[in-house]
Every structure is written in C-alpha cells, then in structure tokens.
Motif scaffolding. Structure first.
Motif, PDB file in Angstrom:
ATOM      1  N   ASN A   1       0.812  -1.223   0.000  1.00 27.01           N
ATOM      2  CA  ASN A   1       0.000   0.000   0.000  1.00 27.01           C
ATOM      3  C   ASN A   1       0.847   1.276   0.000  1.00 27.01           C
ATOM      4  N   GLU A   2       2.105   1.111  -0.353  1.00 27.96           N
ATOM      5  CA  GLU A   2       3.041   2.257  -0.418  1.00 27.96           C
ATOM      6  C   GLU A   2       3.734   2.179  -1.769  1.00 27.96           C
ATOM      7  N   PRO A   3       2.965   2.339  -2.875  1.00 29.22           N
ATOM      8  CA  PRO A   3       3.506   1.973  -4.192  1.00 29.22           C
ATOM      9  C   PRO A   3       4.789   2.721  -4.539  1.00 29.22           C
ATOM     10  N   ASP A   4       5.693   1.986  -5.190  1.00 30.98           N
ATOM     11  CA  ASP A   4       6.931   2.586  -5.679  1.00 30.98           C
ATOM     12  C   ASP A   4       6.599   3.508  -6.850  1.00 30.98           C
ATOM     13  N   GLY A   5       7.466   4.470  -7.080  1.00 30.45           N
ATOM     14  CA  GLY A   5       7.284   5.366  -8.220  1.00 30.45           C
ATOM     15  C   GLY A   5       8.459   5.261  -9.172  1.00 30.45           C
ATOM     16  N   VAL A   6       8.582   6.273 -10.016  1.00 36.17           N
ATOM     17  CA  VAL A   6       9.711   6.349 -10.945  1.00 36.17           C
ATOM     18  C   VAL A   6      10.744   7.231 -10.242  1.00 36.17           C
ATOM     19  N   PHE A   7      11.647   6.576  -9.513  1.00 34.94           N
ATOM     20  CA  PHE A   7      12.461   7.313  -8.550  1.00 34.94           C
ATOM     21  C   PHE A   7      13.846   7.685  -9.066  1.00 34.94           C
ATOM     22  N   LEU A   8      14.326   8.858  -8.651  1.00 36.74           N
ATOM     23  CA  LEU A   8      15.741   9.210  -8.702  1.00 36.74           C
ATOM     24  C   LEU A   8      16.379   8.614  -7.444  1.00 36.74           C
ATOM     25  N   PRO A   9      17.704   8.464  -7.427  1.00 35.31           N
ATOM     26  CA  PRO A   9      18.325   7.850  -6.242  1.00 35.31           C
ATOM     27  C   PRO A   9      18.105   8.713  -4.993  1.00 35.31           C
ATOM     28  N   PRO A  10      17.882   8.083  -3.846  1.00 38.89           N
ATOM     29  CA  PRO A  10      17.683   8.866  -2.609  1.00 38.89           C
ATOM     30  C   PRO A  10      19.022   9.297  -2.014  1.00 38.89           C
ATOM     31  N   PRO A  11      19.045  10.399  -1.251  1.00 43.47           N
ATOM     32  CA  PRO A  11      20.285  10.772  -0.558  1.00 43.47           C
ATOM     33  C   PRO A  11      20.554   9.811   0.599  1.00 43.47           C
ATOM     34  N   LYS A  12      21.826   9.724   1.013  1.00 46.19           N
ATOM     35  CA  LYS A  12      22.176   8.818   2.116  1.00 46.19           C
ATOM     36  C   LYS A  12      21.618   9.335   3.430  1.00 46.19           C
ATOM     37  N   PRO A  13      21.308   8.435   4.367  1.00 48.09           N
ATOM     38  CA  PRO A  13      20.854   8.914   5.682  1.00 48.09           C
ATOM     39  C   PRO A  13      21.951   9.717   6.375  1.00 48.09           C
ATOM     40  N   ARG A  14      21.510  10.709   7.155  1.00 47.32           N
ATOM     41  CA  ARG A  14      22.466  11.449   7.979  1.00 47.32           C
ATOM     42  C   ARG A  14      22.751  10.627   9.237  1.00 47.32           C
ATOM     43  N   CYS A  15      23.707  11.109  10.042  1.00 45.15           N
ATOM     44  CA  CYS A  15      24.134  10.364  11.227  1.00 45.15           C
ATOM     45  C   CYS A  15      22.937  10.043  12.142  1.00 45.15           C
ATOM     46  N   TYR A  16      22.144  11.060  12.487  1.00 45.79           N
ATOM     47  CA  TYR A  16      21.040  10.812  13.427  1.00 45.79           C
ATOM     48  C   TYR A  16      19.972   9.913  12.792  1.00 45.79           C
ATOM     49  N   GLU A  17      19.879   9.968  11.470  1.00 44.22           N
ATOM     50  CA  GLU A  17      18.890   9.120  10.799  1.00 44.22           C
ATOM     51  C   GLU A  17      19.323   7.645  10.833  1.00 44.22           C
ATOM     52  N   LEU A  18      20.639   7.423  10.845  1.00 46.94           N
ATOM     53  CA  LEU A  18      21.120   6.038  10.987  1.00 46.94           C
ATOM     54  C   LEU A  18      20.748   5.490  12.368  1.00 46.94           C
ATOM     55  N   LEU A  19      20.817   6.378  13.366  1.00 49.85           N
ATOM     56  CA  LEU A  19      20.439   5.965  14.722  1.00 49.85           C
ATOM     57  C   LEU A  19      18.937   5.632  14.780  1.00 49.85           C
ATOM     58  N   VAL A  20      18.150   6.459  14.127  1.00 48.03           N
ATOM     59  CA  VAL A  20      16.699   6.217  14.066  1.00 48.03           C
ATOM     60  C   VAL A  20      16.427   4.885  13.366  1.00 48.03           C
ATOM     61  N   LYS A  21      17.155   4.626  12.321  1.00 44.47           N
ATOM     62  CA  LYS A  21      16.970   3.373  11.562  1.00 44.47           C
ATOM     63  C   LYS A  21      17.294   2.165  12.454  1.00 44.47           C
ATOM     64  N   GLN A  22      18.382   2.278  13.212  1.00 43.46           N
ATOM     65  CA  GLN A  22      18.746   1.180  14.138  1.00 43.46           C
ATOM     66  C   GLN A  22      17.623   0.914  15.125  1.00 43.46           C
ATOM     67  N   ALA A  23      17.124   2.012  15.740  1.00 45.31           N
ATOM     68  CA  ALA A  23      16.057   1.869  16.750  1.00 45.31           C
ATOM     69  C   ALA A  23      14.795   1.298  16.108  1.00 45.31           C
ATOM     70  N   SER A  24      14.488   1.749  14.908  1.00 42.67           N
ATOM     71  CA  SER A  24      13.289   1.257  14.211  1.00 42.67           C
ATOM     72  C   SER A  24      13.426  -0.234  13.925  1.00 42.67           C
ATOM     73  N   ASP A  25      14.604  -0.639  13.490  1.00 43.52           N
ATOM     74  CA  ASP A  25      14.812  -2.065  13.195  1.00 43.52           C
ATOM     75  C   ASP A  25      14.586  -2.891  14.467  1.00 43.52           C
ATOM     76  N   THR A  26      15.106  -2.420  15.588  1.00 44.08           N
ATOM     77  CA  THR A  26      14.928  -3.168  16.841  1.00 44.08           C
ATOM     78  C   THR A  26      13.445  -3.260  17.201  1.00 44.08           C
ATOM     79  N   LEU A  27      12.716  -2.160  17.006  1.00 38.25           N
ATOM     80  CA  LEU A  27      11.293  -2.149  17.370  1.00 38.25           C
ATOM     81  C   LEU A  27      10.402  -2.682  16.238  1.00 38.25           C
ATOM     82  N   LYS A  28      11.018  -3.164  15.193  1.00 39.75           N
ATOM     83  CA  LYS A  28      10.292  -3.745  14.040  1.00 39.75           C
ATOM     84  C   LYS A  28       9.346  -2.732  13.372  1.00 39.75           C
TER      85      LYS A  28
END
Ligand SMILES: Cc1cc2nc3c(=O)[nH]c(=O)nc-3n(C[C@H](O)[C@H](O)[C@H](O)COP(=O)(O)OP(=O)(O)OC[C@H]3O[C@@H](n4cnc5c(N)ncnc54)[C@H](O)[C@@H]3O)c2cc1C
Ligand code: SF4
Length: 565
Positions: free
Chosen positions: A165-192
């Motif tokens: 329900n989150e359809p993909d589009g015709v995408f350009l490459p995304p920018p890399k996560p910033r430092c704090y966003e990597l931390l958010v990603k880690q926490a999100s992965d742990t909390l599923k």
C-alpha cells in the motif's frame, strides 16, 4: 453581468495557481487550450530575488524569526498564514480549527515539505475493507499512469521497496541517511518499525533542464535553482512559455457565473489592485483555489437555478472535510552529544521515514499513520533547539553557555505522526451568514470534531515515538499527554492537509463530482485541488492532487476535442 467592467474570454478559466491549478494550467496549455488563470495573490519567483535560499540568519536583525506575514519564519517562501488581514473565517462554538492559506503565485507549493507519497490501492477502497467512510469511484490503477507522469515531469527520489500500500514510483536515487537518521533506523529495526528512504520531490539528478540539488537544506525558502518542486517554477513557468496562459494576479475569485441552461459561463473576481469587479468568460471552469476555498466559491455561487450554491443538489458541498491527524514527540539523545563536527547538509527535509507498518486487526483503531523524522545540524536560527534550558545544563551565561550550545547542538531527535482522519458528519464548513471579507464575499464557518478513531491513533503515535526515543537511550522533553489533552492531537487544520468539501462519487445524490472531478450538476465545471478527495490516507496529499489534476485536464482536453464541452 453588466456591473463588471471587463469581460475576457478563454477556453478554460482556472482559479488558483497552487499544486492543482498549476498542473491543470500546464497540461491544458500543452493540449492547446487558451487558459486564463486567476490567482488571488501576487507574483512570486523562486529563481529570482524572492528566494531567501542563500541568506544567513545573521544578515537580518530578526535572525529569521517569524513575522505576522511569515508565521513559519522570515525566510519562509509563503505569503499568507493562519490569519490574513481582511480575510477572516469563523468557527462554530467549541470548534478548534485553523486554516492556513497562501496568497501568491504557486500557493503553498513554494514552501511545502515536498514529501511526495502516492496513495496506495487500499486507500481508494477503504469502505470496502473496513466499512468506514466511503470508497472512491476510481481505483489506484486509474491514477497510476498519472503518478508515473508526475514523477517523470517533476522528479522525485526514493527507493523501490515493493510495499503493497506504499507503491513505488519512478524514482531518482535517494540521498544517504544522515548520522542521526542512521540511529533512528537502528532503533526502528529493533522495534520492528519499517524505516526506508524518504520520497521527496527534490532532484538528486538533473531532470528536464533543472539542475540537481546542491544540498543547502533550505527547501522551505524556495529553491533558487529550481531543484525542488514548486508549481510556480515547474508548472506555471512552462505553461506561460507556451503563450497560451494568461496569468492574472491579485484576482480574488468571487463566484462562478452560469447561464439559463445551468452551464458555467465564467468567473467573477475582485481586482485587488483597485477593488473593481471583473469577469472572465470561459467555456470550461476549473476550481483549484485549495480544497476549502473551492467549496466556498461553490457555496457563494448562488443563482435562481442553484439556490443552495453551485453543483450542490446533493447538499454535500462543504461536507466530509478532513485533515491529517498529527502529534509530535522530541527527545534529547545523549549519544549524539559532543559529536565530531561534520557536514550534515542534505535536502531540505528528512532522508528516511517510516510508512505505516502495522495490521489494524491487532489494534484498537482503524487506519494508520506514517512517521516523519527530524533533528540534525541545520543552520541555527532564532529559537533553535527550543532553548538551552531544556538540556541537562539547565542554562547559563557567557562562555559556558556557548560551549553547552556546541555540546548539545544536534542531540535532539523528533518524530511527527501523520495519520488518516476518517471523514465524519461533524467536520464540515458552511457560509457564515453574518460575516464577509474585505470585498464583501461571505466567509466560511467551520465545524470540527475528532472521534475516538483519531484519538486512539494519536495515542499510539505518542507511545511509539516515546519507545523510539527510549530505544536510542534518550529522554523525551514533554510528559505523555493525557486523554483530556486529546493525547496531544493537533487541532483540525493544523497539519495543513485539508481535503474534501466537493467529494467525488458515483452517486450524484451523495457526492458533488464524478470520477473525473467533473460536477454532476454542471458538465463544464471541474475541481482540481484537494476538494474532490472522498477520504484521506496515511500519506500527504499533494502527489495525488497533482496526479488527479493532470488526469482531469486530460479528460477536459479529450472532451473538448470530441465537442462535448
Ligand atoms: C508548511 C507546509 C508544508 C507542507 N508539506 C507538505 C508535504 O510535505 N507533502 C504534501 O503532500 N503536502 C504538504 N503540504 C500541503 C500542500 O502544500 C497542499 O496540499 C497543496 O499545496 C495544495 O494544493 P492546492 O493547489 O490545493 O492549494 P494551494 O497550494 O494552497 O494553492 C491555492 C491557490 O489558490 C489561490 N486562491 C485561493 N482562493 C482564491 C480565490 N478566491 N481566487 C483566486 N485564487 C485563489 C491561493 O492564493 C493559492 O495560490 C504542506 C503545506 C504547508 C503549508
Ligand atoms: S536543499 Fe536542494 S532543492 Fe532544497 S533549496 Fe537547497 S538546493 Fe534547492
């Protein structure tokens, strides 16, 4: 009609030059139509002197603090706000509702967040799935080709995830996560919690003559290189270049006129430069003045043939209005303190986000929300960090306080929930019989009530955000809001995703428009903003407004070719 000083003629008259009006103007002029576009605000150009993209906060005495004209900060690329002098709106007793309006060419697309999400297949048929609200008369498959066209024309970055329900589009490459966003990603992965690259209409590669973003991070100021999307520079400018668009600024539409047979004949407007009334005659009228303003225009277009307003035989103009639900939580994350100074520039918005990831069968509320992430090392301006007193040092003076600012700067991470509000009978607008604006045009009165569906959803947001901050080892700045405080739900209108008011449907008795956003009652009248949406989604609405407006414009062009309009 003879009280009007001038009568111009057009194939199509569009009201409003924001996302919907800009897209309609772009597509219709390309299809060969002569279009007159009425815009209540003045001219604006992000690629010229109007953009404050390169201004340093210390270049102005206010350091970028907000003004009455710029409630989101002195550099923000929007003229307008919650209150506009001479343009009031009212609220029924007990109603909390705020209405953000832009008054400029391009409308709110000059400063919007550029979060550009498609609605998913389920979002068009929610009633069939859970029995609440209403289905759309069209399906994802009807809109998909237009989402693809918008992606290719405007440009959007993202990653292909294959989520139903989150359809993909015709995408350009995304920018890399910033430092704090990597931390958010880690926490999100742990909390599923699903955490993926964000989807923003900002160019990470050159596209259609526009250069890629240079990562100054100031998108809300209007991009001087046109690397992000604004209707002004990406749609209106090429429409003007066709020579078929007449853009009339400072033109406040008052009503849609009709002839004896009930066809729309054009639009009357106030020329704000001298206060005179004028009229544009047109074969087709397209309203795109923003969802609630388009409803207002129809309600104010009364005539003997349409005594309760134009296209309102169903009585549903102004009804079933919605906003996104929202609440925020931020926290101090000690792990991010005393960081090595580094460049965290990027696009003017988040590089990761969390789409809705849960199954409602296991929850006590219907529908979902997505999570927006914020934090990092943005250019500090007036009031940044919310004040040093909130951090462990508790404040201070002189060198010590400067050192503390350096220590704690970048150690705040915040989350904003953006969820689906289900249309209900108690959220609507109507004409206030006792109040007019400075031009004598009757204004809207709002009625608003959240239900338990929204309160429970927002409670879930608060709990999730607090769990994320805890997972990152942080401390939340504010206590959990209580049930009496609505769990911190933002007032209606505050998330600025207002939709509905002229909803589409297959039954003319319960809806205003058909699946092409054409009025059931008036065949040459269309709506091309957020007003046709029968429902919200757990996504921001503008990508769908653009796709629908293009689809509507193509339909108008095809009907004109066949001589049906
Ligand atoms: C700060 C902010 C951030 C946002 N971020 C996002 C985001 O990240 N993603 C997202 O999807 N959405 C976002 N939105 C919402 C988005 O801006 C709107 O959904 C979108 O702009 C709606 O387009 P529109 O054409 O309906 O209205 P607008 O863009 O508001 O344009 C309407 C135009 O009509 C003109 N007008 C109004 N009345 C009249 C009249 N009577 N006569 C003539 N002209 C008239 C106005 O002056 C205006 O120029 C954000 C909004 C704000 C304010
Ligand atoms: S971050 Fe990129 S798109 Fe945004 S204003 Fe800067 S250059 Fe333009």
């Amino acid at each position: 009609m003879n009280r009007f000083r001038r009568s111009d003629s057009a194939d199509v008259c569009i009201v409003g030059s924001g996302a919907g009006g800009g897209m309609a103007a772009y597509a219709l002029t390309r299809a060969g139509a002569n279009v007159t576009l009425l815009e209540a605000g003045g001219p604006w150009d992000n690629s010229g002197a109007d953009s404050a993209m390169f201004t340093w906060p210390y270049e102005t005495p206010r350091r970028g603090a907000s003004t009455r004209e710029r409630p989101f900060g002195e550099f923000d690329a929007c003229i307008g706000g919650w209150n506009i002098d001479g343009e009031p709106y009212t609220r029924a007793p007990g109603t909390q509702f705020d209405w953000w309006r832009a008054r400029m060419v391009g409308g709110r697309t000059n400063h919007w967040g550029r979060i550009s999400l498609r609605f998913g297949p389920d979002d068009f048929r929610r009633k069939s799935l859970d029995g609440l609200g209403d289905d759309w008369p069209i399906a994802y498959g009807d809109v998909k080709p237009y989402y693809d066209k918008v992606d290719r024309l405007v440009g959007i970055f993202g990653s292909r995830e294959g989520l139903h329900n989150e359809p993909d589009g015709v995408f350009l490459p995304p920018p890399k996560p910033r430092c704090y966003e990597l931390l958010v990603k880690q926490a999100s992965d742990t909390l599923k919690i699903t955490c993926i690259p964000s989807r923003l209409s900002i160019l990470t590669r050159p596209l259609n003559g526009r250069p890629a973003c240079h990562y100054c991070g100031q998108c809300n100021r209007g991009c001087g290189t046109n690397s992000n999307f604004s209707s002004t520079n990406v749609l209106i400018a090429p429409a003007l270049a066709t020579g078929r668009l007449t853009l009339v600024t400072n033109a406040m539409a008052r009503e849609v006129t009709v002839d004896a047979s009930g066809r729309a004949t054009g639009v009357t407007y106030v020329d704000k430069t001298d206060g005179s009334d004028k009229h544009v005659a047109a074969r087709v009228v397209v309203l795109a003045a923003s969802a609630l303003e388009s409803a207002r225009l129809l309600l104010n277009s009364k005539s003997p043939r349409f005594p309760q307003g134009l296209a309102n035989s169903s009585g549903t103009v102004g009804k079933y209005i919605t906003d996104t639900t929202g609440t925020d939580v931020s926290g101090f994350i000690p792990k991010m303190m005393d960081h090595v100074p580094h460049n965290e520039d990027g696009v003017g918005g988040m590089h990761v986000y969390m789409p809705w990831w849960l199954d409602n069968k296991t929850l006590d509320f219907p529908r979902g929300y997505h999570i927006e992430v914020w934090g990092g090392l943005h250019v500090p301006g007036a009031g940044f960090m919310g004040g040093i007193h909130r951090y462990p040092s508790g404040g201070g003076y002189g060198k010590a306080v400067k050192d503390d600012y350096r220590r704690y700067y970048g150690a705040t991470i915040g989350f904003s929930g953006r969820g689906e509000h289900i249309a209900n009978d108690e959220c609507y607008c109507e004409i206030d019989p006792n109040t007019v604006d400075r031009w004598g045009i009757p204004v809207l009165r709002f009625h608003w009530k959240w239900t338990d569906y929204e309160y429970k959803q927002v409670k879930h947001m608060q709990e999730t955000f607090r769990a994320l901050v805890a997972e990152m080892g942080g401390q939340v700045f504010s206590p959990m809001p209580t049930a009496e405080q609505g769990y911190g739900i933002a007032a209606g209108g505050r998330i600025i995703h207002e939709l509905g008011g002229t909803r589409m449907g297959s039954d003319a008795k319960t809806s205003v428009l058909n699946g092409y956003c054409q009025a059931h009652d008036v065949k040459n009248l269309f709506v091309a903003d957020g007003a046709p949406f029968p429902s919200q989604a757990d996504k921001n609405p503008t990508w769908t407004i653009l796709a629908l407006a293009w689809r509507t414009a193509d339909y108008i062009a095809a009907q004109r070719k066949q001589g049906a309009l």
